[in-house]
Design a protein around this motif. Structure first.
Motif, PDB file in Angstrom:
ATOM      1  N   UNK A  90      -8.354   0.116   6.695  1.00 24.76           N
ATOM      2  CA  UNK A  90      -8.410   0.770   5.406  1.00 24.76           C
ATOM      3  C   UNK A  90      -9.651   0.810   4.928  1.00 24.76           C
ATOM      4  N   UNK A  91     -10.966   0.363   5.801  1.00 26.75           N
ATOM      5  CA  UNK A  91     -12.208   0.597   5.073  1.00 26.75           C
ATOM      6  C   UNK A  91     -12.638   2.182   5.802  1.00 26.75           C
ATOM      7  N   UNK A  92     -12.107   2.827   7.138  1.00 34.57           N
ATOM      8  CA  UNK A  92     -12.075   3.118   7.188  1.00 34.57           C
ATOM      9  C   UNK A  92     -11.184   4.794   7.044  1.00 34.57           C
ATOM     10  N   UNK A  93     -10.709   4.042   6.712  1.00 33.55           N
ATOM     11  CA  UNK A  93      -9.302   5.299   5.556  1.00 33.55           C
ATOM     12  C   UNK A  93      -8.470   5.781   5.881  1.00 33.55           C
ATOM     13  N   UNK A  94      -7.469   4.632   7.075  1.00 31.65           N
ATOM     14  CA  UNK A  94      -6.819   5.440   8.149  1.00 31.65           C
ATOM     15  C   UNK A  94      -5.558   5.327   6.944  1.00 31.65           C
ATOM     16  N   UNK A  95      -5.903   5.207   5.983  1.00 35.12           N
ATOM     17  CA  UNK A  95      -4.285   4.433   4.652  1.00 35.12           C
ATOM     18  C   UNK A  95      -5.489   4.024   3.779  1.00 35.12           C
ATOM     19  N   UNK A  96      -5.370   3.786   2.565  1.00 32.69           N
ATOM     20  CA  UNK A  96      -5.406   3.893   1.749  1.00 32.69           C
ATOM     21  C   UNK A  96      -5.728   2.049   1.036  1.00 32.69           C
ATOM     22  N   UNK A  97      -4.297   1.377   1.464  1.00 29.05           N
ATOM     23  CA  UNK A  97      -3.949  -0.082   1.004  1.00 29.05           C
ATOM     24  C   UNK A  97      -3.168  -0.402   2.472  1.00 29.05           C
ATOM     25  N   UNK A  98      -3.530  -1.718   2.763  1.00 28.77           N
ATOM     26  CA  UNK A  98      -2.777  -2.124   3.870  1.00 28.77           C
ATOM     27  C   UNK A  98      -2.264  -3.703   3.762  1.00 28.77           C
ATOM     28  N   UNK A  99      -1.375  -4.399   4.600  1.00 31.74           N
ATOM     29  CA  UNK A  99      -0.916  -5.448   4.609  1.00 31.74           C
ATOM     30  C   UNK A  99      -1.617  -6.854   5.285  1.00 31.74           C
TER      31      UNK A  99
END
Length: 527
Positions: free
Chosen positions: A196-205
């Motif tokens: 998420x920090x690297x912007x591979x997705x905007x949010x995660x679980x």
């Protein structure tokens, strides 16, 4: 002034979409947007205005994974990409064109820790031993997220079997922190944090047994929520300790975390502890976010959790003290609590992981592994199902975790006097926290999420601050508190009473909006 290895992100960036060259996954002539720095709220606005499609978002995030996960800073945050993500995105784009929008997460790519069951991808807990484990269905929170329109883009690395905070596994290797790839990303949900920090997705679980959501959030300049025990289902999430485990979101903003909670919270008959949530879930967590969320709140400073023995502990303490002062300027009444020896004693005696792990993992494997893979099940009796004993016997586990697994095979049967005493200490911890907050009139207790920034890979660090929330079952929210002089993120944690998530999110939102500490790591810039 020391230079930070960071790229600033402001709200204005959300209003601009730069189309980038086509990645290998896209169709000829297809263009993909610049997504670095954008959160769920930004993306849903762009989708609603038809300025991007979900297929374009999937392609943009896949392009970033290709550029930065195994190349560039080589973060090793991702274990596997969903081969059907573009297909799912196209279906959701078609729904949007037809006028059906499921909600704020419609068409939003997400990443999930690889201990959440997915019917269409393996669920490995980061272990080579479980690389062929294919669950029959989705974990309940993943089912709800997909129903809300989220796209599972990838599964992320974790500290194998969620056993520590450094995020190293036999299947995924060592995940690296995008703010300094020489350092670890926290854990055990460190793959989600780094992704998420690297912007591979905007949010995660992620999942949290003692800090595994909050520590990666702190180390990666993110927001992480450990929800109240019983607010959200753990069905289909590989356990570490059933009376401590919760599962929840890690995102770039408080609002994004609230949006995920809106989709996932509530009763699930497959997880009986969620019965406690009945009547406790508001109509919407996002709706309660206000910039005045700190006005009139009383916040107790848990001074026992502020460390000063080393220079980096002193710097962390200074950043969190500054955060508390800012909360005071935003209208909160700050109360210095002083030493709390009875609470510390109860917390020190309430860790149930060693007692519950074998029992709970075996129960999970019986459901999710369904007796396979056969080669693994056949290593130790019973020979028709996979157990902890089989995993330990396989040897296909990263060495530091394997030694623990071997030591925990044939754990003492439950209940037993030692375990019962730990449950008693948990109850005492709950009682003493409730009493403290009642007597002082507190809405929250505040302290550093973890007492030091992320250490260099191979160097250990203490994470005892995870205990208050994890061992009591009370909710806690970690939000960014700024950076050390050499650019390492620091997190500040707010602990509340059970089912106080609306108040915690409101306080965190008010602080976040006033400070805007979210900044992108320079190692993973826009493409």
């Amino acid at each position: 002034m020391p230079l930070r290895p960071l790229v600033a992100f402001t709200a204005a960036a959300a209003l601009t979409v730069t189309l980038m060259p086509t990645p290998a996954q896209a169709k000829p002539g297809h263009r993909v947007p610049q997504v670095a720095g954008l959160g769920v709220s930004d993306l849903r606005e762009l989708l609603a205005k038809r300025r991007v499609t979900s297929v374009q978002l999937v392609d943009a995030y896949l392009r970033r994974i290709e550029a930065y996960d195994k190349r560039g800073p080589a973060l090793s945050a991702v274990i596997g990409v969903n081969g059907r993500a573009r297909e799912e995105a196209a279906r959701l784009d078609a729904e949007r064109r037809s006028g059906r929008v499921r909600g704020p997460l419609h068409g939003i790519p997400i990443v999930i820790k690889d201990n959440f069951d997915t019917h269409d991808m393996p669920t490995t807990s980061g272990s080579v031993a479980l690389k062929d484990l294919r669950p029959p269905d989705d974990a309940e929170q993943i089912r709800r997220l997909r129903k809300a329109g989220a796209i599972v883009l990838a599964k992320t690395n974790m500290h194998e079997y969620a056993m520590n905070i450094y995020t190293i596994s036999s299947l995924g290797g060592q995940t690296r922190n995008p703010y300094d790839p020489a350092r670890h990303p926290g854990g055990s949900s460190g793959g989600t944090g780094a992704a998420v920090a690297a912007a591979f997705a905007p949010v995660g679980m992620g999942s949290d047994t003692c800090g595994s959501i909050r520590i990666p959030a702190a180390h990666n300049n993110l927001v992480g929520l450990r929800p109240t025990m019983g607010l959200s289902s753990r069905d289909g999430v590989a356990p570490l300790a059933g009376t401590q485990d919760v599962a929840g979101p890690i995102g770039v903003s408080v609002r994004d975390v609230a949006l995920v909670l809106d989709a996932t919270a509530g009763y699930d008959p497959k997880d009986p502890v969620t019965r406690a949530s009945l009547g406790k879930v508001p109509r919407g967590y996002e709706k309660g976010l206000r910039t005045g969320g700190l006005r009139g709140k009383r916040i107790g400073v848990f001074t026992d959790y502020f460390a000063t023995a080393t220079s980096d502990e002193q710097e962390t303490t200074a950043r969190v003290r500054a955060a508390v002062a800012q909360m005071g300027r935003l209208g909160a009444r700050v109360v210095e609590l002083g030493p709390q020896p009875e609470i510390l004693t109860a917390a020190a005696g309430a860790n149930r992981v060693r007692d519950e792990f074998e029992r709970d993992l075996n129960a999970y494997l019986a459901s999710s592994a369904r007796g396979g893979p056969a080669w693994l099940a056949g290593l130790e009796a019973p020979y028709d199902q996979v157990t902890l004993a089989d995993i330990a016997a396989s040897g296909q586990v990263t060495p530091s975790v394997l030694s623990t697994l071997k030591a925990w095979v044939n754990s003492p049967a439950l209940p037993n006097p030692s375990y019962e005493e730990k449950l008693r200490q948990r109850d005492l911890l709950q009682q003493r926290l409730n009493a403290l907050m009642r007597e002082k009139g507190l809405d929250a207790v505040v302290y550093p999420t973890i007492t030091r920034p992320a250490t260099v890979i191979g160097e250990t660090q203490s994470y005892l601050n995870c205990r208050l929330s994890a061992f009591s079952g009370f909710p806690a929210l970690s939000v960014p508190a700024g950076f050390t002089a050499n650019g390492l993120p620091v997190g500040v944690e707010l602990l509340g009473r059970p089912f106080a998530e609306p108040a915690l999110l409101g306080m965190g939102y008010a602080y976040e909006q006033a400070t805007r500490h979210r900044e992108l790591p320079a190692t993973t810039p826009g493409l």
